[in-house]
Motif scaffolding. Structure first.
Motif, PDB file in Angstrom:
ATOM      1  N   PHE A 214       0.826  -1.208   0.000  1.00  0.00           N
ATOM      2  CA  PHE A 214       0.000   0.000   0.000  1.00  0.00           C
ATOM      3  C   PHE A 214       0.865   1.264   0.000  1.00  0.00           C
ATOM      4  N   GLY A 215       2.100   1.137  -0.507  1.00  0.00           N
ATOM      5  CA  GLY A 215       3.021   2.273  -0.528  1.00  0.00           C
ATOM      6  C   GLY A 215       2.479   3.467  -1.295  1.00  0.00           C
ATOM      7  N   ILE A 216       1.805   3.219  -2.418  1.00  0.00           N
ATOM      8  CA  ILE A 216       1.295   4.319  -3.225  1.00  0.00           C
ATOM      9  C   ILE A 216       0.190   5.073  -2.494  1.00  0.00           C
ATOM     10  N   GLN A 217      -0.586   4.343  -1.661  1.00  0.00           N
ATOM     11  CA  GLN A 217      -1.629   5.027  -0.872  1.00  0.00           C
ATOM     12  C   GLN A 217      -1.012   5.916   0.200  1.00  0.00           C
ATOM     13  N   VAL A 218       0.101   5.445   0.783  1.00  0.00           N
ATOM     14  CA  VAL A 218       0.822   6.264   1.763  1.00  0.00           C
ATOM     15  C   VAL A 218       1.321   7.545   1.101  1.00  0.00           C
ATOM     16  N   LEU A 219       1.841   7.413  -0.116  1.00  0.00           N
ATOM     17  CA  LEU A 219       2.352   8.575  -0.833  1.00  0.00           C
ATOM     18  C   LEU A 219       1.231   9.556  -1.146  1.00  0.00           C
ATOM     19  N   ARG A 220       0.083   9.051  -1.553  1.00  0.00           N
ATOM     20  CA  ARG A 220      -1.062   9.928  -1.827  1.00  0.00           C
ATOM     21  C   ARG A 220      -1.485  10.684  -0.562  1.00  0.00           C
ATOM     22  N   ARG A 267       7.638  -0.089  -4.720  1.00  0.00           N
ATOM     23  CA  ARG A 267       7.901  -1.347  -5.419  1.00  0.00           C
ATOM     24  C   ARG A 267       7.828  -1.183  -6.922  1.00  0.00           C
ATOM     25  N   SER A 268       7.028  -0.235  -7.397  1.00  0.00           N
ATOM     26  CA  SER A 268       6.834  -0.057  -8.838  1.00  0.00           C
ATOM     27  C   SER A 268       7.000   1.411  -9.208  1.00  0.00           C
ATOM     28  N   MET A 269       7.897   1.685 -10.144  1.00  0.00           N
ATOM     29  CA  MET A 269       8.075   3.046 -10.619  1.00  0.00           C
ATOM     30  C   MET A 269       6.892   3.504 -11.459  1.00  0.00           C
ATOM     31  N   GLU A 270       6.163   2.539 -12.020  1.00  0.00           N
ATOM     32  CA  GLU A 270       4.984   2.888 -12.811  1.00  0.00           C
ATOM     33  C   GLU A 270       3.941   3.576 -11.931  1.00  0.00           C
TER      34      GLU A 270
END
Length: 319
Positions: A214-220, A267-270
Motif C-alpha cells: 500500500f506504498g502508493i496510498q501512503v504517498l497519496r 515497489r513499482s516506478m509505474e
C-alpha cells in the motif's frame, strides 16, 4: 535460563492479581497477564506451555463473569493438548490458535499493556524463539484492529521505544506495517510528529511503508497533507502569524522528506509515474509559496536554520 524453572512454576501466581475478577469486577491487569502467559505457550519446556495454557483458561473463565461475551475457555483447554507436540510447526500453529481465541477478550484500554508485556518478555527470549512470540502481537493487531483504534498512537509509541533498544527490528517493522494497513492515517501522523532531522529508525519506517503493498496510498496521503499544510499558511504580517507560518513550513519540509523516502522505496516506478501529475505541482507550489525564489537558491545553512528554529517552536499537532 537460570530463572526459567521458577518462572514456569510461578506462572500460576499472576492470577492472584485477578482477585477482583472472582468478586465480579474487571481485572485491570488482564492485558499484561495475557501478554505474559501467551508468550509462555511458546516456551521450550512442555510443562511451562501447559501451565500457561491452563492459566489462560482459568483467566478467561473469570473474565467471563464480568463481560457479556463468553470467551472460548473450553476451546483453549482442548488446544492445550497440542502444546505437548514435539513438532515446532505444530506448536506455533497451536499457540496461534490460542492467541486468536484469547486476544479478543483483552479490553481495548489494556492493549498497550498487552503489547508491553509481550515486548518485555522478548528481551529474555533467544532469537530462535522470537517468531513464535511475535505471533501473539501480530494476531492481536489483526483480530482486534477495530477495537484498538483509540489506542493506536499509544501502541506505536511503545513500538518506537523498543525499536531503539531491540534486536527484533524486522518484527517491529512488521507490527508497524500491520497497524498502517488498518490505521494508515494515525500511523502517518505519528511518524510525521517525529519531526526533523529524521533518525535512522524513522527513515527505515518510512521506507518500509514505501516498500509495502500500500506504498502508493501512503504517498497519496502525504501529498494531501502537503497540500493542506500549504493552504494553512496565514497572510497577515504579525509575529503570531510568522511563527505559525514557520511551523507550517517546517511541517511541509518534514512531509516532503517523508515523500522522498517513500517514493524511493516504492515497489513499482509505474505507480510513481501515475502519481507525478499530482505530486510535482504540490511540491512546486509549496517551494514557490512557502520558501520563495530567494530561499530556493539559498545555501544549506539557511535550511539548517529552519530546522533549528523548529526545535524551539511548540510542536504542531498533525492534522
Amino acid at each position: 535460563m537460570g530463572g526459567r524453572a521458577s518462572g514456569c512454576w510461578g506462572c500460576l501466581r499472576p492470577l492472584s492479581c485477578c482477585s477482583p475478577l472472582q468478586r465480579g469486577r474487571p481485572c485491570e491487569q488482564l492485558g499484561s497477564l495475557v501478554g505474559l502467559l501467551g508468550t509462555l505457550t511458546s516456551d521450550c519446556l512442555a510443562t511451562s506451555r501447559q501451565r500457561a495454557c491452563i492459566c489462560l483458561g482459568y483467566l478467561l473463565q473469570m473474565q467471563a463473569k464480568t463481560t457479556k461475551v463468553v470467551p472460548q475457555a473450553d476451546e483453549i483447554r482442548c488446544l492445550c493438548e497440542g502444546l505437548n507436540s514435539p513438532d515446532a510447526k505444530t506448536l506455533v500453529e497451536t499457540s496461534t490458535k490460542i492467541a486468536k481465541a484469547v486476544c479478543k477478550c483483552i479490553p481495548p484500554a489494556q492493549a498497550t499493556d498487552f503489547v508491553t508485556a509481550v515486548l518485555d518478555r522478548l528481551l529474555h527470549i533467544a532469537p530462535t524463539g522470537a517468531g513464535a512470540v511475535w505471533k501473539w502481537v501480530f494476531v492481536f493487531l489483526v483480530e482486534c484492529r477495530k477495537e484498538i483504534l483509540q489506542e493506536v498512537l499509544k501502541i506505536l509509541k511503545t513500538l518506537y521505544t523498543y525499536m531503539q533498544q531491540s534486536t527484533h527490528r524486522p518484527f517491529l517493522l512488521r507490527a508497524v506495517l500491520l497497524l498502517s494497513h488498518f490505521h494508515q492515517e494515525p500511523v502517518i501522523s505519528s511518524l510525521l510528529q517525529k519531526g526533523l532531522p529524521m533518525d535512522s529508525d524513522t527513515v527505515e519506517l518510512w521506507r518500509s511503508l514505501g516498500r509495502s503493498t500500500f506504498g502508493i496510498q501512503v504517498l497519496r496521503c502525504l501529498v494531501e497533507k502537503l497540500n493542506r499544510a500549504r493552504n494553512n499558511r496565514l497572510g497577515t504580517d504579525s509575529s503570531a502569524c510568522e511563527r505559525h507560518n514557520r511551523r507550517t513550513a517546517l511541517e511541509a519540509v518534514t512531509i516532503t522528506r517523508a515523500i522522498s523516502e517513500v517514493a524511493l522505496a516504492l515497489r513499482s516506478m509505474e505507480e510513481l509515474r501515475q502519481l507525478l501529475p499530482h505530486l510535482l505541482p504540490s511540491l512546486l507550489r509549496w517551494a514557490s509559496e512557502t520558501l520563495g525564489k530567494d530561499r530556493l537558491l539559498s545555501p544549506v545553512s539557511s535550511w539548517r536554520q529552519l530546522f533549528l528554529e523548529g526545535q524551539v517552536l511548540e510542536q504542531k499537532p498533525c492534522r
